[in-house]
Motif scaffolding. Sequence first.
Motif, PDB file in Angstrom:
ATOM      1  N   PHE A  40      30.778  41.941  42.529  1.00 36.90           N
ATOM      2  CA  PHE A  40      31.528  43.015  43.183  1.00 36.90           C
ATOM      3  C   PHE A  40      31.205  44.426  42.677  1.00 36.90           C
ATOM      4  N   PRO A  41      31.110  44.665  41.364  1.00 36.99           N
ATOM      5  CA  PRO A  41      30.840  46.038  40.920  1.00 36.99           C
ATOM      6  C   PRO A  41      29.527  46.624  41.437  1.00 36.99           C
ATOM      7  N   ASP A  42      28.538  45.785  41.724  1.00 30.52           N
ATOM      8  CA  ASP A  42      27.278  46.309  42.240  1.00 30.52           C
ATOM      9  C   ASP A  42      27.311  46.530  43.752  1.00 30.52           C
ATOM     10  N   ARG A  57      27.476  52.595  39.031  1.00 26.82           N
ATOM     11  CA  ARG A  57      28.008  52.588  37.663  1.00 26.82           C
ATOM     12  C   ARG A  57      28.957  53.745  37.376  1.00 26.82           C
ATOM     13  N   SER A  58      29.728  54.097  38.375  1.00 25.21           N
ATOM     14  CA  SER A  58      30.774  55.091  38.123  1.00 25.21           C
ATOM     15  C   SER A  58      32.122  54.390  38.222  1.00 25.21           C
ATOM     16  N   PHE A  59      32.762  54.475  39.342  1.00 23.41           N
ATOM     17  CA  PHE A  59      34.111  53.936  39.501  1.00 23.41           C
ATOM     18  C   PHE A  59      34.135  52.406  39.448  1.00 23.41           C
ATOM     19  N   GLY A  65      38.557  50.562  38.086  1.00 22.90           N
ATOM     20  CA  GLY A  65      38.029  49.727  39.168  1.00 22.90           C
ATOM     21  C   GLY A  65      38.487  48.286  39.032  1.00 22.90           C
ATOM     22  N   LEU A  66      38.604  47.812  37.795  1.00 21.41           N
ATOM     23  CA  LEU A  66      39.092  46.461  37.535  1.00 21.41           C
ATOM     24  C   LEU A  66      40.536  46.310  37.993  1.00 21.41           C
ATOM     25  N   ILE A  67      41.369  47.281  37.647  1.00 20.71           N
ATOM     26  CA  ILE A  67      42.775  47.238  38.047  1.00 20.71           C
ATOM     27  C   ILE A  67      42.916  47.324  39.557  1.00 20.71           C
ATOM     28  N   LEU A  68      42.171  48.224  40.158  1.00 20.14           N
ATOM     29  CA  LEU A  68      42.213  48.344  41.616  1.00 20.14           C
ATOM     30  C   LEU A  68      41.693  47.071  42.285  1.00 20.14           C
ATOM     31  N   GLY A  69      40.677  46.454  41.706  1.00 18.71           N
ATOM     32  CA  GLY A  69      40.171  45.188  42.228  1.00 18.71           C
ATOM     33  C   GLY A  69      41.223  44.096  42.180  1.00 18.71           C
ATOM     34  N   PHE A  70      42.003  44.047  41.099  1.00 13.58           N
ATOM     35  CA  PHE A  70      43.079  43.068  40.991  1.00 13.58           C
ATOM     36  C   PHE A  70      44.107  43.279  42.094  1.00 13.58           C
ATOM     37  N   ILE A  71      44.485  44.527  42.298  1.00 13.17           N
ATOM     38  CA  ILE A  71      45.503  44.829  43.312  1.00 13.17           C
ATOM     39  C   ILE A  71      45.006  44.480  44.706  1.00 13.17           C
ATOM     40  N   ILE A  72      43.770  44.849  45.016  1.00 14.55           N
ATOM     41  CA  ILE A  72      43.217  44.560  46.345  1.00 14.55           C
ATOM     42  C   ILE A  72      43.097  43.048  46.552  1.00 14.55           C
ATOM     43  N   CYS A  73      42.632  42.333  45.551  1.00 16.90           N
ATOM     44  CA  CYS A  73      42.494  40.885  45.657  1.00 16.90           C
ATOM     45  C   CYS A  73      43.864  40.226  45.812  1.00 16.90           C
ATOM     46  N   LEU A  92      46.742  33.938  39.948  1.00 16.83           N
ATOM     47  CA  LEU A  92      45.669  33.148  39.363  1.00 16.83           C
ATOM     48  C   LEU A  92      44.318  33.529  39.957  1.00 16.83           C
ATOM     49  N   ILE A  93      44.242  33.605  41.275  1.00 15.50           N
ATOM     50  CA  ILE A  93      42.975  33.908  41.925  1.00 15.50           C
ATOM     51  C   ILE A  93      42.543  35.340  41.633  1.00 15.50           C
ATOM     52  N   SER A  94      43.470  36.286  41.631  1.00 17.65           N
ATOM     53  CA  SER A  94      43.133  37.668  41.287  1.00 17.65           C
ATOM     54  C   SER A  94      42.692  37.772  39.835  1.00 17.65           C
ATOM     55  N   GLY A  95      43.265  36.939  38.982  1.00 24.51           N
ATOM     56  CA  GLY A  95      42.835  36.900  37.585  1.00 24.51           C
ATOM     57  C   GLY A  95      41.398  36.432  37.442  1.00 24.51           C
ATOM     58  N   PHE A  96      41.019  35.420  38.225  1.00 24.50           N
ATOM     59  CA  PHE A  96      39.633  34.959  38.189  1.00 24.50           C
ATOM     60  C   PHE A  96      38.687  36.008  38.763  1.00 24.50           C
ATOM     61  N   PHE A  97      39.138  36.729  39.775  1.00 21.22           N
ATOM     62  CA  PHE A  97      38.333  37.830  40.315  1.00 21.22           C
ATOM     63  C   PHE A  97      38.083  38.874  39.228  1.00 21.22           C
ATOM     64  N   CYS A  98      39.123  39.215  38.485  1.00 18.66           N
ATOM     65  CA  CYS A  98      38.983  40.198  37.408  1.00 18.66           C
ATOM     66  C   CYS A  98      38.133  39.659  36.259  1.00 18.66           C
TER      67      CYS A  98
END
Length: 111
Positions: A40-42, A57-59, A65-73, A92-98
């Motif tokens: 995902f980050p790439d 390699r910015s946001f 970006g990790l926190i926002l990824g958790f919220i979106i997931c 659980l699934i958002s945790g694995f995404f993170c």
Amino acid sequence: MTYAFGHLVISWILGKFIEFKKKIRLDKWCWFFLLFGALFPDGDYIIDWIFGVHIHRSFSHSLLGLILGFIICFIFIKLINLKLKKNLNPILISGFFCLGILTHLFADMLF
């Protein structure tokens, strides 16, 4: 710099380690989001390519970006539960995404 395959291998090793230590089998949703999180980050390469700006390699490679990824997931899994009448655990699934995102960040720092 680790390429996509390297990120996938590192997150796969983490998933296998979790299975071994917890003596459980991860379901297909946990595996999917773990591996997707590793790539995902790439995804910002797509924005670089389409708009011609350099934001790689910015946001997306930050803890914000990790926190926002958790919220979106989390929201995405909630919507899947409503639409498809599934009973997935969004935390659980958002945790694995993170975790996948974290393996990506650590791999980029190491290599």
